[in-house]
Design a protein around this motif. Structure first.
Motif, PDB file in Angstrom:
ATOM      1  N   UNK A   1       0.755  -1.257   0.140  1.00 54.58           N
ATOM      2  CA  UNK A   1       0.036  -0.013  -0.165  1.00 54.58           C
ATOM      3  C   UNK A   1       0.847   1.202  -0.103  1.00 54.58           C
ATOM      4  N   UNK A   2       1.996   1.243   0.841  1.00 49.73           N
ATOM      5  CA  UNK A   2       2.911   2.631   0.909  1.00 49.73           C
ATOM      6  C   UNK A   2       3.401   3.016  -0.381  1.00 49.73           C
ATOM      7  N   UNK A   3       3.956   2.118  -0.983  1.00 53.63           N
ATOM      8  CA  UNK A   3       4.605   2.764  -2.496  1.00 53.63           C
ATOM      9  C   UNK A   3       3.275   2.992  -3.460  1.00 53.63           C
ATOM     10  N   UNK A   4       2.182   2.290  -3.495  1.00 52.70           N
ATOM     11  CA  UNK A   4       1.172   2.615  -4.538  1.00 52.70           C
ATOM     12  C   UNK A   4       0.652   3.980  -4.088  1.00 52.70           C
ATOM     13  N   UNK A   5       0.342   4.308  -2.712  1.00 54.22           N
ATOM     14  CA  UNK A   5      -0.172   5.575  -2.417  1.00 54.22           C
ATOM     15  C   UNK A   5       0.923   6.581  -2.699  1.00 54.22           C
ATOM     16  N   UNK A   6       2.160   6.391  -2.163  1.00 48.12           N
ATOM     17  CA  UNK A   6       3.091   7.310  -2.452  1.00 48.12           C
ATOM     18  C   UNK A   6       3.230   7.728  -3.825  1.00 48.12           C
TER      19      UNK A   6
END
Length: 413
Positions: free
Chosen positions: A128-133
């Motif tokens: 989730x972190x890299x996708x949202x970032x």
């Protein structure tokens, strides 16, 4: 073929392999982004390997299935983020790599010992972190780049991040209720969405790269290669709508200035064409620094330049022209082998309702010719103002004194 997890993982492996090949091939046509494209290529390869490991999970140890697989998949997503960062001028600090290696080591030690719910939730969180970032990064910086492809990539990665964020919450809850059917359905939906993502993400990222290339080519076609200013085509495109929108209510009126460097052929003959090119570069740099970002400044060809000044009063425009003249002369003496004062002449006209760019250029060119005939180093204007007093001309015994325009002449409109 029935819709099952192994089937979807096999399809995902295939689409990711194709994405890796397409992205790697793109490097042949975009050398400037070769590093970013290679980063994406490796990311797709890691994810494809992860899908392959899952297909053979029955014969593999738990540390590989619940350890190595997660590291490969999560690492692939972070490489996609890493490759997209330079498009908005952002780079991860070097110590991030150290942190990633430490996190991977810890995960290999504890990941296989976690329950399915915790293992799945933690793995989903780190996807989730890299996708949202990546999505947030493109949304916040989309106005500075080729916006359409940036929005597409942001939507693709944002929706994918939302799916995995939902897994972080839903899977532990369903696991606590012993709802195996729900868990199977979640896994099937997630993998189906993952296959769609494995097709959409490469398309979006390649679109981003290609649109940036087209934007750069368009800009190059509108930029003078020597000075970095707009060329005649770009000046025409920018100035024409401004002039067409001129009304009586728009005050102060836009001002068009046509410049020509004095005795430029003699400079080339006496000092060489390299010195002449330096003079052109210096004039372009000085004009761009003194005129504001709202003003259009361009090299029209040879030693001729033009500027469309927006929101400038007549007196302010004359002061800016004097400032350009003074700094230009000083910087030529300081940066070149030329020992004489280099000046320019100019024609200045105000944009009136009904004017066209072609007519204004003709008038400005006529005034420029008058300035040349009147002795050069001056501005002729059609503004109905009194002539400005003559400025001080550098003494012969002060070769580095700053000359300014000899005078600003005028004629009644």
């Amino acid at each position: 073929m029935p819709l099952s997890l192994p089937t979807l993982f096999a399809v995902g492996l295939g689409t990711l392999a194709v994405a890796a090949v397409m992205t790697f091939w793109e490097r042949r046509f975009n050398a400037e982004r070769a590093r970013e494209l290679m980063c994406w290529t490796v990311g797709y390869i890691l994810m494809a390997i992860g899908c392959g490991i899952f297909l053979g999970r029955a014969s593999l140890p738990l540390i590989v299935v619940q350890g190595v697989t997660n590291i490969l998949m999560v690492g692939g997503y972070w490489l996609l983020l890493l490759g997209a960062m330079p498009f908005v001028g952002v780079r991860l600090p070097r110590k991030t790599l150290v942190f990633a290696l430490m996190a991977a080591t810890v995960w290999l030690l504890i990941g296989p010992n976690l329950s399915y719910a915790i293992w799945s939730a933690v793995g989903s969180f780190f996807i989730t972190i890299p996708c949202f970032a990546l999505a947030l990064m493109l949304v916040l910086n989309g106005t500075t780049g080729p916006t359409r492809s940036w929005v597409l990539a942001a939507v693709v990665f944002g929706l994918h991040g939302m799916v995995y964020l939902a897994r972080v919450v839903v899977i532990p809850f369903a696991y606590s209720l012993n709802q195996d059917g729900v868990l199977d359905a979640i896994a099937l939906f997630t993998m189906f969405e993952g296959v769609v993502f494995s097709m959409a993400a490469p398309m979006a990222l390649l679109s981003l790269t290609r649109e940036e290339s087209r934007h750069q080519l368009l800009r190059a076609s509108q930029t003078d290669f020597l000075t970095g200013l707009d060329n005649r085509r770009a000046f025409t495109q920018r100035a024409t709508p401004v002039i067409a929108e001129r009304t009586e209510e728009l005050e102060p009126a836009p001002l068009l200035v046509l410049f020509d460097l004095d005795n430029f052929k003699q400079i080339n003959d006496d000092y060489g064409h390299d010195a002449g090119d330096q003079v052109l570069k210096i004039f372009g740099r000085v004009a761009r620094s003194i005129f504001g970002p709202q003003d259009c400044v361009a090299r029209m060809g040879g030693e001729e330049f033009a500027a469309l000044l927006i929101g400038r009063e007549h007196d302010e425009a004359k002061q800016l022209l004097r400032a350009v003249s003074a700094r230009f002369a000083v910087e030529v003496l300081a940066e070149t082998a030329i020992t004489r004062h280099v000046t320019f002449s100019a024609g200045l006209v105000a944009v009136r309702p009904g004017d066209t760019l072609r007519a204004l250029m003709t008038t400005a060119d006529h005034l420029l010719y008058r300035a040349k005939q009147a002795g050069r180093n001056r501005v002729e204007t059609d503004l109905d103002v009194a002539p400005a007093p003559a400025s001080v001309v550098a003494d012969d015994d002060e070769p580095h004194a700053r000359p300014t325009l000899a005078r600003v002449a005028s004629r009644s409109a």
